[in-house]
Design a protein around this motif. Structure first.
Motif, mmCIF file in Angstrom:
data_model
loop_
_atom_site.group_PDB
_atom_site.id
_atom_site.type_symbol
_atom_site.label_atom_id
_atom_site.label_comp_id
_atom_site.label_asym_id
_atom_site.label_seq_id
_atom_site.Cartn_x
_atom_site.Cartn_y
_atom_site.Cartn_z
ATOM 1 N N VAL A 13 0.843 -1.206 0.000
ATOM 2 C CA VAL A 13 0.000 0.000 0.000
ATOM 3 C C VAL A 13 0.872 1.249 0.000
ATOM 4 N N ALA A 14 1.952 1.223 0.773
ATOM 5 C CA ALA A 14 2.853 2.377 0.843
ATOM 6 C C ALA A 14 3.503 2.651 -0.508
ATOM 7 N N VAL A 15 3.940 1.611 -1.191
ATOM 8 C CA VAL A 15 4.588 1.780 -2.495
ATOM 9 C C VAL A 15 3.594 2.326 -3.520
ATOM 10 N N SER B 275 6.554 29.886 -7.081
ATOM 11 C CA SER B 275 7.526 28.801 -7.205
ATOM 12 C C SER B 275 8.039 28.340 -5.844
ATOM 13 N N LEU B 276 8.188 29.258 -4.879
ATOM 14 C CA LEU B 276 8.636 28.869 -3.544
ATOM 15 C C LEU B 276 7.652 27.886 -2.921
ATOM 16 N N HIS B 277 6.372 28.241 -2.994
ATOM 17 C CA HIS B 277 5.316 27.361 -2.477
ATOM 18 C C HIS B 277 5.396 25.998 -3.152
ATOM 19 N N TYR B 278 5.579 25.990 -4.463
ATOM 20 C CA TYR B 278 5.616 24.736 -5.213
ATOM 21 C C TYR B 278 6.792 23.868 -4.782
ATOM 22 N N TYR B 279 7.977 24.450 -4.667
ATOM 23 C CA TYR B 279 9.159 23.648 -4.355
ATOM 24 C C TYR B 279 9.169 23.181 -2.897
ATOM 25 N N VAL B 280 8.587 23.953 -1.998
ATOM 26 C CA VAL B 280 8.427 23.470 -0.618
ATOM 27 C C VAL B 280 7.449 22.291 -0.600
ATOM 28 N N LEU B 281 6.381 22.402 -1.402
ATOM 29 C CA LEU B 281 5.426 21.305 -1.518
ATOM 30 C C LEU B 281 6.093 20.056 -2.080
ATOM 31 N N VAL B 282 6.908 20.229 -3.126
ATOM 32 C CA VAL B 282 7.627 19.092 -3.713
ATOM 33 C C VAL B 282 8.565 18.462 -2.680
ATOM 34 N N GLY B 283 9.247 19.298 -1.909
ATOM 35 C CA GLY B 283 10.128 18.782 -0.869
ATOM 36 C C GLY B 283 9.368 17.993 0.176
ATOM 37 N N HIS B 284 8.215 18.518 0.557
ATOM 38 C CA HIS B 284 7.370 17.824 1.534
ATOM 39 C C HIS B 284 6.923 16.467 0.997
ATOM 40 N N ILE B 285 6.446 16.445 -0.238
ATOM 41 C CA ILE B 285 5.941 15.206 -0.823
ATOM 42 C C ILE B 285 7.068 14.195 -1.029
ATOM 43 N N GLY B 286 8.203 14.655 -1.518
ATOM 44 C CA GLY B 286 9.324 13.751 -1.763
ATOM 45 C C GLY B 286 9.841 13.099 -0.498
ATOM 46 N N THR B 287 10.017 13.890 0.551
ATOM 47 C CA THR B 287 10.522 13.333 1.801
ATOM 48 C C THR B 287 9.454 12.508 2.518
ATOM 49 N N ALA B 288 8.188 12.874 2.354
ATOM 50 C CA ALA B 288 7.110 12.053 2.913
ATOM 51 C C ALA B 288 7.086 10.687 2.240
ATOM 52 N N ALA B 289 7.381 10.654 0.936
ATOM 53 C CA ALA B 289 7.440 9.387 0.207
ATOM 54 C C ALA B 289 8.549 8.494 0.765
ATOM 55 N N VAL B 290 9.695 9.102 1.065
ATOM 56 C CA VAL B 290 10.797 8.353 1.683
ATOM 57 C C VAL B 290 10.345 7.746 3.002
ATOM 58 N N ALA B 291 9.686 8.542 3.830
ATOM 59 C CA ALA B 291 9.219 8.064 5.133
ATOM 60 C C ALA B 291 8.173 6.970 4.980
ATOM 61 N N LEU B 292 7.262 7.139 4.035
ATOM 62 C CA LEU B 292 6.175 6.180 3.858
ATOM 63 C C LEU B 292 6.713 4.795 3.487
ATOM 64 N N VAL B 293 7.673 4.755 2.565
ATOM 65 C CA VAL B 293 8.209 3.469 2.108
ATOM 66 C C VAL B 293 9.176 2.868 3.126
ATOM 67 N N LEU B 294 10.136 3.656 3.593
ATOM 68 C CA LEU B 294 11.122 3.123 4.534
ATOM 69 C C LEU B 294 10.472 2.727 5.857
ATOM 70 N N GLY B 295 9.484 3.493 6.288
ATOM 71 C CA GLY B 295 8.782 3.147 7.525
ATOM 72 C C GLY B 295 8.063 1.815 7.415
ATOM 73 N N SER B 296 7.492 1.527 6.258
ATOM 74 C CA SER B 296 6.790 0.260 6.070
ATOM 75 C C SER B 296 7.757 -0.924 6.116
ATOM 76 N N LEU B 297 8.993 -0.720 5.650
ATOM 77 C CA LEU B 297 9.997 -1.786 5.686
ATOM 78 C C LEU B 297 10.356 -2.182 7.112
ATOM 79 N N GLN B 298 10.238 -1.250 8.036
ATOM 80 C CA GLN B 298 10.606 -1.526 9.422
ATOM 81 C C GLN B 298 9.671 -2.538 10.092
ATOM 82 N N PHE B 299 8.514 -2.771 9.486
ATOM 83 C CA PHE B 299 7.590 -3.761 10.041
ATOM 84 C C PHE B 299 7.889 -5.174 9.546
ATOM 85 N N MET B 300 8.799 -5.287 8.590
ATOM 86 C CA MET B 300 9.155 -6.596 8.047
ATOM 87 C C MET B 300 9.962 -7.384 9.084
ATOM 88 N N PRO B 301 9.521 -8.599 9.435
ATOM 89 C CA PRO B 301 10.268 -9.392 10.430
ATOM 90 C C PRO B 301 11.729 -9.595 10.063
#
Length: 214
Positions: free
Chosen positions: A12-14, A39-65
């Motif tokens: 689901v995270a991926v 453009s400032l608003h846009y690039y801050v938004l992109v930064g938020h989304i990109g780093t949230a994506a990192v957290a979403l995927v890597l965080g899900s891996l931590q539940f793997m036994p």
């Protein structure tokens, strides 16, 4: 956590990450799914989304036994999750929320960002002092806040479906209603996630107390 459940969270995270990130891969401000003022608003938004994506995927891996069983990998992924995912995404959430101009979004997402940082700090502190039960619980709460990106997008359609019997299903009115439901989904998403995770933590504690030999 059971292996099957961990795999479901990961898949689901991926999928959610792919959907969220795709419109911003070209860095085209005209393709933004959210209204941006400059453009400032846009690039801050992109930064938020990109780093949230990192957290979403890597965080899900931590539940793997298998990941949890390998301490060095688990520790490394956890640090990247916090430093390259949660921390920058939570910080970027605040201006994105304030620029939205919607009071519910501003309050809901800013509160979620603060809790995201607080639970991350408490999880890290618990790990440093060797309290791994508390570390696991705080990380579960932290990932519940990370998973807001998924839950909010599930809640909005559900909120729309609930209102169809009362408002009808006219495409024009439903489009406007969907826009108004987004802040509600954002505010409710992390609350629902935390309630679910807290119930899991409490159930585990009860089972541990009732286990033979305890």
């Amino acid at each position: 956590m059971h292996r099957r459940t961990a795999w479901v969270i990961f898949i689901v995270a991926v999928i959610a990450t792919s959907v969220l990130v795709y419109p911003y891969l070209g860095l085209d401000i005209g393709s933004s799914r959210l209204d941006v003022r400059d453009s400032l608003h846009y690039y801050v938004l992109v930064g938020h989304i990109g780093t949230a994506a990192v957290a979403l995927v890597l965080g899900s891996l931590q539940f793997m036994p298998k990941v949890r069983a390998r301490r060095r990998i688990h520790r490394t992924l956890g640090r990247v999750y916090l430093l390259a995912g949660v921390l920058p995404s939570a910080v970027a959430t605040i201006p994105v929320a304030l620029w939205s101009g919607r009071l519910m979004t501003q309050v809901g997402l800013t509160t979620a960002a603060a809790l995201w940082l607080i639970t991350a700090g408490l999880a890290y502190r618990a790990a440093r002092r060797g309290d791994f039960d508390s570390h696991r619980n705080w990380m579960m709460r932290n990932y519940a806040l990370t998973f807001l990106a998924v839950t909010a997008r599930i809640l909005v359609p559900l909120l729309l479906l609930v209102q169809i019997p009362f408002r009808g299903a006219d495409p024009g009115s439903m489009g406007e209603l969907a826009t108004s439901m987004i802040p509600i989904g954002q505010a409710l998403g992390w609350v629902v996630n935390l309630i679910v995770v807290e119930s899991i933590i409490r159930r585990r504690r009860s089972e541990a107390r009732l286990a033979p030999g305890q």
